[in-house]
Design a protein around this motif. Structure first.
Motif, PDB file in Angstrom:
ATOM      1  N   LYS A 176       0.825  -1.211   0.000  1.00 60.47           N
ATOM      2  CA  LYS A 176       0.000   0.000   0.000  1.00 60.47           C
ATOM      3  C   LYS A 176       0.860   1.263   0.000  1.00 60.47           C
ATOM      4  N   ASN A 177       2.068   1.164   0.586  1.00 60.38           N
ATOM      5  CA  ASN A 177       2.960   2.318   0.686  1.00 60.38           C
ATOM      6  C   ASN A 177       3.860   2.498  -0.534  1.00 60.38           C
ATOM      7  N   GLY A 178       3.712   1.629  -1.532  1.00 62.80           N
ATOM      8  CA  GLY A 178       4.469   1.853  -2.760  1.00 62.80           C
ATOM      9  C   GLY A 178       5.423   0.769  -3.204  1.00 62.80           C
ATOM     10  N   LYS A 179       5.405  -0.383  -2.555  1.00 59.74           N
ATOM     11  CA  LYS A 179       6.267  -1.477  -2.994  1.00 59.74           C
ATOM     12  C   LYS A 179       5.613  -2.160  -4.185  1.00 59.74           C
ATOM     13  N   VAL A 180       6.327  -2.197  -5.312  1.00 61.03           N
ATOM     14  CA  VAL A 180       5.767  -2.796  -6.523  1.00 61.03           C
ATOM     15  C   VAL A 180       6.740  -3.815  -7.106  1.00 61.03           C
ATOM     16  N   GLU A 181       6.187  -4.825  -7.732  1.00 61.91           N
ATOM     17  CA  GLU A 181       7.008  -5.822  -8.422  1.00 61.91           C
ATOM     18  C   GLU A 181       7.289  -5.309  -9.827  1.00 61.91           C
ATOM     19  N   ILE A 182       8.520  -5.438 -10.256  1.00 62.60           N
ATOM     20  CA  ILE A 182       8.884  -4.990 -11.596  1.00 62.60           C
ATOM     21  C   ILE A 182       9.618  -6.103 -12.328  1.00 62.60           C
ATOM     22  N   ARG A 183       9.512  -6.108 -13.638  1.00 66.05           N
ATOM     23  CA  ARG A 183      10.234  -7.078 -14.457  1.00 66.05           C
ATOM     24  C   ARG A 183      10.437  -6.490 -15.854  1.00 66.05           C
ATOM     25  N   CYS A 184      11.539  -6.844 -16.478  1.00 66.70           N
ATOM     26  CA  CYS A 184      11.767  -6.346 -17.831  1.00 66.70           C
ATOM     27  C   CYS A 184      11.158  -7.330 -18.826  1.00 66.70           C
ATOM     28  N   ASP A 185      10.822  -6.831 -20.005  1.00 68.85           N
ATOM     29  CA  ASP A 185      10.228  -7.692 -21.015  1.00 68.85           C
ATOM     30  C   ASP A 185      11.307  -8.475 -21.755  1.00 68.85           C
ATOM     31  N   LYS A 186      10.904  -9.233 -22.770  1.00 64.78           N
ATOM     32  CA  LYS A 186      11.837 -10.103 -23.482  1.00 64.78           C
ATOM     33  C   LYS A 186      12.942  -9.345 -24.199  1.00 64.78           C
ATOM     34  N   ASP A 187      12.733  -8.049 -24.421  1.00 63.64           N
ATOM     35  CA  ASP A 187      13.741  -7.237 -25.095  1.00 63.64           C
ATOM     36  C   ASP A 187      14.604  -6.444 -24.115  1.00 63.64           C
ATOM     37  N   GLY A 188      14.395  -6.677 -22.820  1.00 63.64           N
ATOM     38  CA  GLY A 188      15.206  -5.994 -21.818  1.00 63.64           C
ATOM     39  C   GLY A 188      14.709  -4.611 -21.463  1.00 63.64           C
ATOM     40  N   ASN A 189      13.448  -4.323 -21.787  1.00 66.31           N
ATOM     41  CA  ASN A 189      12.879  -3.013 -21.462  1.00 66.31           C
ATOM     42  C   ASN A 189      12.071  -3.096 -20.169  1.00 66.31           C
ATOM     43  N   LEU A 190      12.277  -2.133 -19.306  1.00 68.36           N
ATOM     44  CA  LEU A 190      11.556  -2.068 -18.041  1.00 68.36           C
ATOM     45  C   LEU A 190      10.571  -0.912 -18.101  1.00 68.36           C
ATOM     46  N   ASN A 191       9.292  -1.221 -18.064  1.00 68.65           N
ATOM     47  CA  ASN A 191       8.248  -0.198 -18.129  1.00 68.65           C
ATOM     48  C   ASN A 191       7.447  -0.203 -16.841  1.00 68.65           C
ATOM     49  N   LEU A 192       7.237   0.963 -16.283  1.00 62.99           N
ATOM     50  CA  LEU A 192       6.392   1.045 -15.099  1.00 62.99           C
ATOM     51  C   LEU A 192       5.914   2.469 -14.862  1.00 62.99           C
ATOM     52  N   SER A 193       4.870   2.567 -14.074  1.00 64.44           N
ATOM     53  CA  SER A 193       4.315   3.868 -13.706  1.00 64.44           C
ATOM     54  C   SER A 193       4.959   4.320 -12.403  1.00 64.44           C
ATOM     55  N   ILE A 194       5.392   5.576 -12.362  1.00 61.05           N
ATOM     56  CA  ILE A 194       6.036   6.087 -11.142  1.00 61.05           C
ATOM     57  C   ILE A 194       5.236   7.232 -10.525  1.00 61.05           C
ATOM     58  N   GLY A 195       3.979   7.365 -10.937  1.00 62.41           N
ATOM     59  CA  GLY A 195       3.163   8.405 -10.334  1.00 62.41           C
ATOM     60  C   GLY A 195       2.076   8.901 -11.266  1.00 62.41           C
ATOM     61  N   ARG A 196       1.531  10.054 -10.941  1.00 62.56           N
ATOM     62  CA  ARG A 196       0.512  10.717 -11.752  1.00 62.56           C
ATOM     63  C   ARG A 196       0.994  12.127 -12.055  1.00 62.56           C
ATOM     64  N   VAL A 197       0.466  12.710 -13.106  1.00 61.67           N
ATOM     65  CA  VAL A 197       0.934  14.039 -13.494  1.00 61.67           C
ATOM     66  C   VAL A 197       0.544  15.105 -12.474  1.00 61.67           C
ATOM     67  N   ASN A 198      -0.388  14.779 -11.579  1.00 57.82           N
ATOM     68  CA  ASN A 198      -0.757  15.760 -10.553  1.00 57.82           C
ATOM     69  C   ASN A 198       0.091  15.621  -9.286  1.00 57.82           C
ATOM     70  N   PHE A 199       1.088  14.719  -9.308  1.00 57.98           N
ATOM     71  CA  PHE A 199       2.040  14.628  -8.204  1.00 57.98           C
ATOM     72  C   PHE A 199       2.956  15.843  -8.215  1.00 57.98           C
ATOM     73  N   ASP A 200       3.434  16.247  -7.057  1.00 55.16           N
ATOM     74  CA  ASP A 200       4.470  17.278  -7.006  1.00 55.16           C
ATOM     75  C   ASP A 200       5.697  16.772  -7.764  1.00 55.16           C
ATOM     76  N   ASP A 201       6.391  17.695  -8.432  1.00 54.70           N
ATOM     77  CA  ASP A 201       7.587  17.322  -9.183  1.00 54.70           C
ATOM     78  C   ASP A 201       8.559  16.520  -8.323  1.00 54.70           C
ATOM     79  N   SER A 202       8.755  16.972  -7.096  1.00 57.68           N
ATOM     80  CA  SER A 202       9.735  16.328  -6.214  1.00 57.68           C
ATOM     81  C   SER A 202       9.385  14.868  -5.940  1.00 57.68           C
TER      82      SER A 202
END
Length: 211
Positions: free
Chosen positions: A159-185
């Motif tokens: 709930k606090n932000g721990k997410v599972e990540i994995r790269c695809d077959k081409d070695g690319n890692l895609n994920l969401s790191i927030g929303r555009v209404n988040f503070d820049d910081s």
């Protein structure tokens, strides 16, 4: 094969953007926010192209990362545990919690959650759900913190932000790191957490396999 035609909106967004111009993360965040014109709050996604050798299983990145500020997505968590821990799991934020009853529900094909956590003493029963959970990529795994004797902490971590990540077959890692209404910081802080992890993977690819 002909290149897929880009939408009018896409062409408008990149019209004045120089693809050969490298931006610092601080600059990139501002540019993306300025170009966010959708009628909904858009997700802020990143893609890392990792230098992996696809012929070596140990080079494939699959682990977890803690996003200090979460990614803005509402994650529905289910917990399989003994009956005496059900209320504990729900109090920690799990939307669904149960024991044999929940196992039967999942086995019937009803999966109304995004992440499944299980207590170790339930794994002998949860293992039988492999055919149902495996294809969806939500089988509990101790490497990713979804098999834990402390189910309340496991729920809180996700709930606090721990997410599972994995790269695809081409070695690319895609994920969401927030929303555009988040503070820049907050976006930048999340970005750096993933970036630092990616650097570790590139220099020590087998290290992450043991987490």
């Amino acid at each position: 094969m002909a290149e897929k035609k880009k939408s009018k909106r896409y062409r408008s967004l990149v019209k004045d953007f120089d693809k050969n111009n490298s931006l610092k993360i601080e600059e990139a965040v501002k540019v993306i926010k300025e170009k966010s014109k959708a009628k909904f709050v858009e997700s802020f996604d990143v893609c890392f192209s990792l230098a992996v050798d696809k012929t070596k299983p140990d080079s494939v990145l699959r682990t977890t990362v803690d996003l200090p500020n979460g990614n803005g997505k509402k994650i529905k968590i289910a917990v399989i545990c003994s009956n005496d821990k059900v209320e504990e799991a729900k109090s920690a934020g799990a939307e669904i919690a149960g024991s044999d009853d929940l196992i039967e529900t999942i086995n019937s094909g009803k999966i109304d959650f995004d992440v499944l956590i299980a207590a170790p003493d339930m794994m002998s029963k949860v293992g039988k759900l492999g055919k149902v959970l495996g294809p969806k990529g939500i089988m509990p795994n101790p490497k990713f913190g979804t098999v834990s004797p402390n189910v309340a902490k496991a729920v809180t971590d996700i709930k606090n932000g721990k997410v599972e990540i994995r790269c695809d077959k081409d070695g690319n890692l895609n994920l969401s790191i927030g929303r555009v209404n988040f503070d820049d910081s907050k976006i930048i802080e999340n970005f750096k957490s993933v970036y630092d992890l990616s650097l570790i993977h590139i220099s020590e690819p087998t290290r992450l396999r043991r987490i």
